[in-house]
Design a protein around this motif. Sequence first.
Motif, short mmCIF file in Angstrom:
data_model
loop_
_atom_site.label_atom_id
_atom_site.label_comp_id
_atom_site.label_asym_id
_atom_site.label_seq_id
_atom_site.Cartn_x
_atom_site.Cartn_y
_atom_site.Cartn_z
N PRO A 79 0.82 -1.23 0.00
CA PRO A 79 0.00 0.00 0.00
C PRO A 79 0.85 1.28 0.00
O PRO A 79 0.46 2.27 -0.62
CB PRO A 79 -0.83 -0.13 1.28
CG PRO A 79 -0.92 -1.59 1.54
CD PRO A 79 0.41 -2.13 1.10
N MET A 80 1.98 1.27 0.70
CA MET A 80 2.85 2.44 0.69
C MET A 80 3.41 2.69 -0.71
O MET A 80 3.44 3.83 -1.20
CB MET A 80 4.01 2.27 1.68
CG MET A 80 3.63 2.45 3.14
SD MET A 80 3.27 4.18 3.56
CE MET A 80 3.23 4.06 5.35
N ILE A 81 3.85 1.63 -1.37
CA ILE A 81 4.40 1.76 -2.72
C ILE A 81 3.33 2.25 -3.69
O ILE A 81 3.58 3.13 -4.53
CB ILE A 81 4.99 0.41 -3.19
CG1 ILE A 81 6.31 0.14 -2.48
CG2 ILE A 81 5.18 0.39 -4.70
CD1 ILE A 81 7.45 1.05 -2.88
N GLU A 82 2.14 1.72 -3.58
CA GLU A 82 1.06 2.15 -4.46
C GLU A 82 0.72 3.62 -4.23
O GLU A 82 0.47 4.36 -5.19
CB GLU A 82 -0.17 1.26 -4.24
CG GLU A 82 0.04 -0.18 -4.73
CD GLU A 82 -1.12 -1.09 -4.39
OE1 GLU A 82 -2.01 -0.65 -3.61
OE2 GLU A 82 -1.14 -2.24 -4.86
N ARG A 83 0.73 4.04 -2.98
CA ARG A 83 0.46 5.45 -2.67
C ARG A 83 1.57 6.34 -3.23
O ARG A 83 1.30 7.42 -3.77
CB ARG A 83 0.34 5.64 -1.16
CG ARG A 83 -0.13 7.04 -0.73
CD ARG A 83 -1.53 7.30 -1.24
NE ARG A 83 -2.13 8.47 -0.64
CZ ARG A 83 -1.88 9.74 -1.00
NH1 ARG A 83 -1.00 9.98 -1.96
NH2 ARG A 83 -2.49 10.73 -0.40
N ALA A 84 2.81 5.89 -3.12
CA ALA A 84 3.94 6.67 -3.64
C ALA A 84 3.84 6.80 -5.16
O ALA A 84 4.04 7.88 -5.72
CB ALA A 84 5.25 6.01 -3.24
N ARG A 85 3.54 5.71 -5.84
CA ARG A 85 3.41 5.76 -7.30
C ARG A 85 2.31 6.71 -7.73
O ARG A 85 2.46 7.47 -8.70
CB ARG A 85 3.12 4.36 -7.84
CG ARG A 85 4.32 3.42 -7.83
CD ARG A 85 3.91 2.03 -8.26
NE ARG A 85 5.06 1.12 -8.27
CZ ARG A 85 4.96 -0.19 -8.14
NH1 ARG A 85 3.78 -0.75 -7.98
NH2 ARG A 85 6.06 -0.94 -8.16
#
Length: 217
Positions: A79-85
């Motif tokens: 979820p953190m990576i998706e939010r960053a992208r």
Amino acid sequence: MERQLEPELMEDPDQVEAYARADFSVPHNDFIERIRSFVGRPDFNGSALDLGCGPGDVTFRFARAFPSCRIDAVDGSRPMIERARASAGGLAQRIRFIHGRLPFVTLPQQNYEIIFSNSLLHHLPDPQILWRSIKTHSRPGTQVAVMDLLRPDSIETARSLVKTYAGEELDILQRDFYHSLLAAFSLEEIKAQLIRADLKLNPEQISDRHVFIKGIL
């Protein structure tokens, strides 16, 4: 005060959103300014590695500070990576966000000219995971910059720090900050970790709650 572990990954959607929306501009800007001063190359156009990028705020600030660089940014929380992208905007052309847990993640290249990490160390049950990952992906001349929390000497001090620096934040952020302080390492523990890892990095306490660790490998 003994170290008290907290969960290694932040995967709760409310937690991810709270961190993405929180204002960490003061410590994050300070981290980037310290990196800028340490690197000493505003025209740096090489490759950098961000370990534990979270929702990407520090990654984006680094990318703006070094507008010719390329960054691989890693986090174990999907979820953190998706939010960053989703937040990368025009910086997406220079940043590859990679989901994976250290030390098992596979990176697009073997080594990097700069490796930086903010607030990952205290999440790790074994701190050597970070230091071994830095050694694995460095080469002679790699510049390393790490910032993290320092564990206070008592529960009372931890609560006071939360009140001082997060008293107006959401409850979830106050809770996580408190637990992060309890999970952090002392300056002496970090020095011992670096000796064990055979990393000649210099740890320095830079505030009542932060340590900055830098060096050239």
